[in-house]
Design a protein around this motif. Structure first.
Motif, PDB file in Angstrom:
ATOM      1  N   LEU A 134       4.375  -7.593  -0.771  1.00 56.22           N
ATOM      2  CA  LEU A 134       3.965  -6.224  -0.527  1.00 56.22           C
ATOM      3  C   LEU A 134       3.773  -5.984   0.971  1.00 56.22           C
ATOM      4  O   LEU A 134       3.121  -6.772   1.667  1.00 56.22           O
ATOM      5  CB  LEU A 134       2.663  -5.917  -1.260  1.00 56.22           C
ATOM      6  N   HIS A 135       4.336  -4.895   1.459  1.00 56.53           N
ATOM      7  CA  HIS A 135       4.265  -4.577   2.880  1.00 56.53           C
ATOM      8  C   HIS A 135       4.495  -3.082   3.076  1.00 56.53           C
ATOM      9  O   HIS A 135       4.952  -2.378   2.177  1.00 56.53           O
ATOM     10  CB  HIS A 135       5.334  -5.360   3.656  1.00 56.53           C
ATOM     11  N   GLN A 136       4.189  -2.589   4.251  1.00 57.16           N
ATOM     12  CA  GLN A 136       4.511  -1.229   4.660  1.00 57.16           C
ATOM     13  C   GLN A 136       5.647  -1.272   5.672  1.00 57.16           C
ATOM     14  O   GLN A 136       5.728  -2.189   6.478  1.00 57.16           O
ATOM     15  CB  GLN A 136       3.299  -0.554   5.321  1.00 57.16           C
ATOM     16  N   LYS A 164      -3.044   1.518   0.288  1.00 60.17           N
ATOM     17  CA  LYS A 164      -3.848   0.325   0.542  1.00 60.17           C
ATOM     18  C   LYS A 164      -3.192  -0.883  -0.125  1.00 60.17           C
ATOM     19  O   LYS A 164      -2.654  -0.780  -1.219  1.00 60.17           O
ATOM     20  CB  LYS A 164      -5.266   0.516  -0.001  1.00 60.17           C
ATOM     21  N   ARG A 165      -3.270  -2.021   0.551  1.00 66.09           N
ATOM     22  CA  ARG A 165      -2.678  -3.232  -0.018  1.00 66.09           C
ATOM     23  C   ARG A 165      -3.304  -3.578  -1.363  1.00 66.09           C
ATOM     24  O   ARG A 165      -2.659  -4.148  -2.243  1.00 66.09           O
ATOM     25  CB  ARG A 165      -2.845  -4.408   0.941  1.00 66.09           C
ATOM     26  N   TYR A 190       2.699   0.723   0.173  1.00 68.70           N
ATOM     27  CA  TYR A 190       3.048  -0.695   0.076  1.00 68.70           C
ATOM     28  C   TYR A 190       4.091  -0.888  -1.022  1.00 68.70           C
ATOM     29  O   TYR A 190       4.031  -0.258  -2.081  1.00 68.70           O
ATOM     30  CB  TYR A 190       1.803  -1.528  -0.236  1.00 68.70           C
TER      31      TYR A 190
END
Length: 217
Positions: A134-136, A164-165, A190
């Motif tokens: 998971l990432h932006q 939010k993560r 995310y």
């Protein structure tokens, strides 16, 4: 990549599925572009082969990647960034072929984002077991433009969370030819890919290819 990387999948029209405000899945949207995509991708990979990047923390990414466009996304111990030069060859990244630009712009328009002109196409290759945490996508300067992501080959589980993560991601199965578009309120959500399950795709074999288009500046 083999000469039969793509083949006609079917004649069913694409379908549009909203997954969040500003985010849609376009099922089968890439099918009409297959014949030209194969030629373009083979040329890109010949000029800039796949490689496994090293994260700033020193870890080798399980996903192999390359780039096309005026800018390419790179990672090394100094950080994540966009660079006009392929660090492996010292040459500019292969330019974005017209068919990739057309596919990205058409998909973005279907997602509600007109006038999308990508500067970078990240090309990722997944083999069974490979994943993307998971990432932006926040290395870009222009958050007004959407992200356009094209799935080819083995099916994958797309994880799409929130700002939010800690937000629990929803899970969506992506098939060969599916395109995801997200922007606006969802631009910095995310997202990731669960570990790729083993299998044999009739066109790509034991792999998944993902094209991610971005406007950087």
């Amino acid at each position: 990549m083999t000469a039969d990387l793509f083949e006609t999948v079917g004649d069913a029209p694409p379908t549009r599925e909203t997954i969040a405000e500003g985010a849609v899945l376009l099922r089968g949207f890439a099918w009409p572009f297959e014949a030209e995509l194969i030629s373009a991708l083979r040329a890109i990979v010949k000029q800039a082969p796949f490689r496994h990047l090293i994260t700033p923390g020193g870890h080798r990414m399980s996903v192999a990647m390359t780039n096309s466009g005026s800018l390419g996304w790179v990672s090394d111990p100094s950080g994540y960034r966009y660079d006009p030069i392929d660090p492996d060859s010292g040459n500019p990244w292969p330019p974005l072929p017209d068919v990739l630009c057309k596919l990205a712009a058409s998909a973005a328009e279907q997602g509600g984002f007109n006038g999308f002109a990508p500067e970078a196409c990240l090309i990722n290759r997944y083999v069974p077991g490979a994943k993307l945490s998971l990432h932006q996508d926040k290395d870009e300067l222009d958050y007004a433009a959407p992200i356009v992501s094209v799935s080819l080959g083995l099916p994958a589980i797309f994880l799409f969370g929130g700002l939010k993560r800690s937000d629990t991601p929803r899970r969506y199965r992506l098939e060969h030819g599916d395109v995801a578009v997200w922007g606006g309120p969802s631009r910095l959500f995310y997202h990731g890919i669960a570990p790729l399950a083993d299998g044999e795709h009739g066109v790509l074999g034991r792999q998944r290819i993902n094209l991610t288009f971005r406007k950087v500046r």
